[in-house]
Design an enzyme around this catalytic site. Sequence first.
Site, short mmCIF file in Angstrom:
data_model
loop_
_atom_site.label_atom_id
_atom_site.label_comp_id
_atom_site.label_asym_id
_atom_site.label_seq_id
_atom_site.Cartn_x
_atom_site.Cartn_y
_atom_site.Cartn_z
N ASP A 1 0.86 -1.18 0.00
CA ASP A 1 0.00 0.00 0.00
C ASP A 1 0.90 1.23 0.00
O ASP A 1 1.85 1.31 0.81
CB ASP A 1 -0.90 -0.01 1.24
N LEU A 2 0.66 2.16 -0.94
CA LEU A 2 1.54 3.33 -1.06
C LEU A 2 1.29 4.32 0.08
O LEU A 2 0.14 4.59 0.46
CB LEU A 2 1.31 4.02 -2.40
N ASP B 1 -4.33 2.54 -4.71
CA ASP B 1 -2.88 2.43 -4.55
C ASP B 1 -2.50 1.14 -3.83
O ASP B 1 -1.47 1.07 -3.16
CB ASP B 1 -2.35 3.65 -3.78
#
Length: 663
Positions: free
Chosen positions: A397-398, A440
């Site tokens: 996960d960004l 994301d």
Amino acid sequence: MQSPLEIRTLILVVTLALICRALALGYVWKLDRTYLPIRYWAIGSISMALGAFLVSLRAVISQDLSILLAHTLLIFGWMGVSGGTLIAMGRRAPWSYGITLSVVALVGVYWYMEVSPDFVLRTLVSSSPVIIFDLYVALCGLMHSGDRKTPTFHIIATLALLEALSRSFQAWHIYSTNSQVLFDPHWPVAQFYFVTIISVLLGSILFVLVAMQTLQQKLDDELAQRKRNEDALKLAATVYENSSESMMVTDSNATIVSVNPSFTRLTGYDADEAIGSKPSILKSGKHDESFYKSMWNTLLNTGSWQGEIWNRKKDGTLFLEHLTINTFAETDGRPLQHVALFHDITQERLSAETIYHQANYDRLTDLPNRYFFFEHLAKELSRARRENKSMGLVFMDLNSFKPVNDQYGHEAGDIVLKTLASRWKNCIRSTDMIARLGGDEFALVAGGLSSREEALLIARKLMKAVQAPVQINGEVQCKIGTSIGIAISPENGMEMDSLIAAADAAMYANKSKGDGEPVFASDVHSLDFSKSDWLTLDESHLTGISVIDGQHLEIVNQVNKINRILRENPSIEEIQSRLQELISYSTYHFNTESELMRQYAYPDAELHNDQHMELLEEVRRIAAHFVDDTELRLLQTIKDWLSGHIDCSDKQLGAFLQSKGVS
């Protein structure tokens, strides 16, 4: 009144007429030996001629020859002529009845000749079968209709009827006068021989006419068949010349002998250029020799081959074609010609690949999408189970991605996602798959892991690829971080949703910790991997109807049993057997619910039953085309459907049934 001619003379004339008829029919028989009635007419006529001749010699030969043998030849000859006429009419001659009747009559002739001599009764007995034969032929002939021979058969029937009446008149005269003279000169006897002579002569003409009409019909049918064959050839030639399907014909040595215009339009080779060449003029170079060897082995062994093959046009352009080759063989089985039909499917393949890509890949990053991720994860889990190896699932996960969107806009966010996706694709192993799950969030499936450290090494590469700044529009640089969670199968679960839940929890633990180092699901203390049952039902899943809840529990037990068996690496046959048991019990459960809905008039019964059928069709489809990498996907489908169906549709059904007093 006496006959103007002596009876012996009339009998000799009958004999000569019968011999002439036999000769004429024999000649026609020579023209068409396949026409069966002529045989019976000719042989019957000869038999009757011999019988009549023996009768004419009554005074100079013994009674056995002139009476018994003569009557035998006459009766059986008449039966042969009658039988042939019936066969010519397209009827089945009653030979067994005719022979029985003839034998009985001959026994009567012998009785009234030797045991109890009586000329009158002997004459009546010998006349009876012949009269019956003539009457039956007359009846069948008058009833005949439907072809060009009908008028001829009507005339033959009239003659047969006339003969029967004439013979009956002769027999009546002998009976009424109690005549004891064979060569009775009176007219009632002589008229019979006159009628017989006329009948034999006309019959000869009519029999020949019937044979000629039959022969003409055969010729007409043959001409009609030739016409149909010519029309078929013309049609085939028209189809060959105008078909959109490219066609190529080769001889047994695989030399091209003919091509159609569509072949020229597709390949660019004119007929003059192609004919005399080998099909290898189209060879693309994309297939090895083993491919062509296998193709020709199949063609020689089975007589046909079908498949897809890359070929090259005259201008060098490659194209994919769907090719069908069939072999036409000699009567001894040796190949005579090979006919190839093919058409260009290059655009179809490109379209199919485009559709497949759009359905399975993310449009922005060109990474596999969520659907493809689940399919691949199921296959890798199955492979790891069979090979008794570990498999890693990495969730990413960004971090700090939302500010990029907020500050620079969604186009900048898209650039970041595409840049990071490109970096990640370049740093993973060729056997691994990285997918964008949405927004994301990303996931990586890593199969065939030898150790936990190998998974950590992969995760650190992913993290390092993110650390370099991302340049936006050539001016702005932004730094993005990532939180990574790692789940290992079978340590953290052998089921898809179990492993996904473990990797997701580890990723969020990493995000909460905030130090950037990837987190393993085994190190997250809140996760419990010790539970024995994968699928569970609690109070929230109860419908309040005991029979439905009991059957739900049994389905859950069967699903869990299959899941536990999968950990033991069973055979495909055992898995299929368990799946069939699950399908059978699920069908029984659905029938139970259907009966309750019918009994209590549930308003949403049709929709509810449709949901049942939809699941059964999907499960049966997967089970029917079962392979090693579909069992986990199938179980996951059943689990997800069962949980959702109970919480929505079955609870509504339970509430309705409870309102009707069912518990």
